[in-house]
Design a protein around this motif. Structure first.
Motif, PDB file in Angstrom:
ATOM      1  N   ASP A  32       0.813  -1.201   0.000  1.00  0.00           N
ATOM      2  CA  ASP A  32       0.000   0.000   0.000  1.00  0.00           C
ATOM      3  C   ASP A  32       0.857   1.267   0.000  1.00  0.00           C
ATOM      4  OD1 ASP A  32      -2.762  -1.229   2.072  1.00  0.00           O
ATOM      5  OD2 ASP A  32      -2.256  -1.534  -0.036  1.00  0.00           O
ATOM      6  N   ALA A  33       1.822   1.316   0.864  1.00  0.00           N
ATOM      7  CA  ALA A  33       2.650   2.521   0.982  1.00  0.00           C
ATOM      8  C   ALA A  33       4.098   2.139   1.228  1.00  0.00           C
ATOM      9  CB  ALA A  33       2.157   3.406   2.120  1.00  0.00           C
ATOM     10  N   SER A  53       0.419   3.328  -3.241  1.00  0.00           N
ATOM     11  CA  SER A  53       0.197   2.627  -4.506  1.00  0.00           C
ATOM     12  C   SER A  53      -0.780   3.378  -5.390  1.00  0.00           C
ATOM     13  CB  SER A  53      -0.326   1.211  -4.231  1.00  0.00           C
ATOM     14  OG  SER A  53      -1.528   1.277  -3.480  1.00  0.00           O
ATOM     15  N   GLY A  54      -1.548   4.255  -4.781  1.00  0.00           N
ATOM     16  CA  GLY A  54      -2.492   5.046  -5.554  1.00  0.00           C
ATOM     17  C   GLY A  54      -1.890   6.299  -6.140  1.00  0.00           C
ATOM     18  N   GLY A  55      -0.602   6.492  -5.900  1.00  0.00           N
ATOM     19  CA  GLY A  55       0.077   7.639  -6.488  1.00  0.00           C
ATOM     20  C   GLY A  55       0.139   8.866  -5.615  1.00  0.00           C
ATOM     21  N   VAL A  56      -0.308   8.737  -4.385  1.00  0.00           N
ATOM     22  CA  VAL A  56      -0.259   9.888  -3.482  1.00  0.00           C
ATOM     23  C   VAL A  56       1.109   9.919  -2.807  1.00  0.00           C
ATOM     24  CG1 VAL A  56      -1.264  10.954  -1.435  1.00  0.00           C
ATOM     25  CG2 VAL A  56      -2.736   9.761  -3.086  1.00  0.00           C
ATOM     26  N   THR A  57       1.697  11.090  -2.754  1.00  0.00           N
ATOM     27  CA  THR A  57       2.972  11.246  -2.067  1.00  0.00           C
ATOM     28  C   THR A  57       2.848  12.275  -0.959  1.00  0.00           C
ATOM     29  OG1 THR A  57       3.756  12.913  -3.625  1.00  0.00           O
ATOM     30  CG2 THR A  57       4.303  10.611  -4.112  1.00  0.00           C
ATOM     31  N   PHE A  67      13.569  17.302  -0.680  1.00  0.00           N
ATOM     32  CA  PHE A  67      13.520  15.851  -0.872  1.00  0.00           C
ATOM     33  C   PHE A  67      12.331  15.503  -1.771  1.00  0.00           C
ATOM     34  CE2 PHE A  67      15.643  14.314   3.338  1.00  0.00           C
ATOM     35  CZ  PHE A  67      16.708  15.173   3.110  1.00  0.00           C
ATOM     36  N   THR A  68      12.529  14.478  -2.578  1.00  0.00           N
ATOM     37  CA  THR A  68      11.474  13.986  -3.447  1.00  0.00           C
ATOM     38  C   THR A  68      11.415  12.473  -3.343  1.00  0.00           C
ATOM     39  OG1 THR A  68      11.871  15.787  -5.023  1.00  0.00           O
ATOM     40  CG2 THR A  68      10.587  13.909  -5.800  1.00  0.00           C
ATOM     41  N   ILE A  69      10.219  11.948  -3.183  1.00  0.00           N
ATOM     42  CA  ILE A  69      10.041  10.499  -3.150  1.00  0.00           C
ATOM     43  C   ILE A  69       9.428  10.050  -4.461  1.00  0.00           C
ATOM     44  CG2 ILE A  69       7.769  10.638  -2.031  1.00  0.00           C
ATOM     45  CD1 ILE A  69       8.537   8.043  -0.523  1.00  0.00           C
TER      46      ILE A  69
END
Length: 122
Positions: A32-33, A53-57, A67-69
């Protein structure tokens, strides 16, 4: 079981950049995350960034803008691009897989990597 292996930590001067990677392997259907936490000496572990997994960051206030994930589900890998590093970014960085789904259980599972050390010096 799921194994998480982090890499990319090391020594860097202030203002520098590092890219952390975390690869998930083992038996699972989905995650999920995938999250990055860090823990500095004498401090509590804190959430740095998260990718669902839904594209939320999500990126924490202390690192937002630096920082970027990102996540590559095809490679079961999550990255943490760190720029403009500061002394206070020095910590052990841990990868966390939350909400791991598999045939092992009707419940989801959480897993942690062993961490990778990031040291920022002036």
């Amino acid at each position: 079981q799921v194994q998480l292996v982090e890499s990319g930590g090391g020594f860097v001067q202030t203002g520098g950049s590092l890219r952390l990677s975390c690869v998930a392997s083992g038996s699972f259907d989905s995650i999920d995350a995938m999250n990055w936490y860090r823990q500095a000496p004498g401090q509590q572990r804190e959430l740095v960034a998260s990718s669902t997994s839904g594209g939320v960051t999500y990126v924490g206030d202390s690192v937002r803008g630096r920082f970027t994930i990102s996540r590559d589900d095809a490679k079961n890998t999550v990255y943490l691009q760190m720029k403009s590093l500061k002394l206070e970014d020095t910590a052990d960085y841990y990868c966390n897989a939350a909400g791991v789904r598999s045939s092992r259980s009707i419940f989801t599972e959480d897993y942690w990597g062993r961490g990778t050390q990031v040291t920022v010096s002036s």
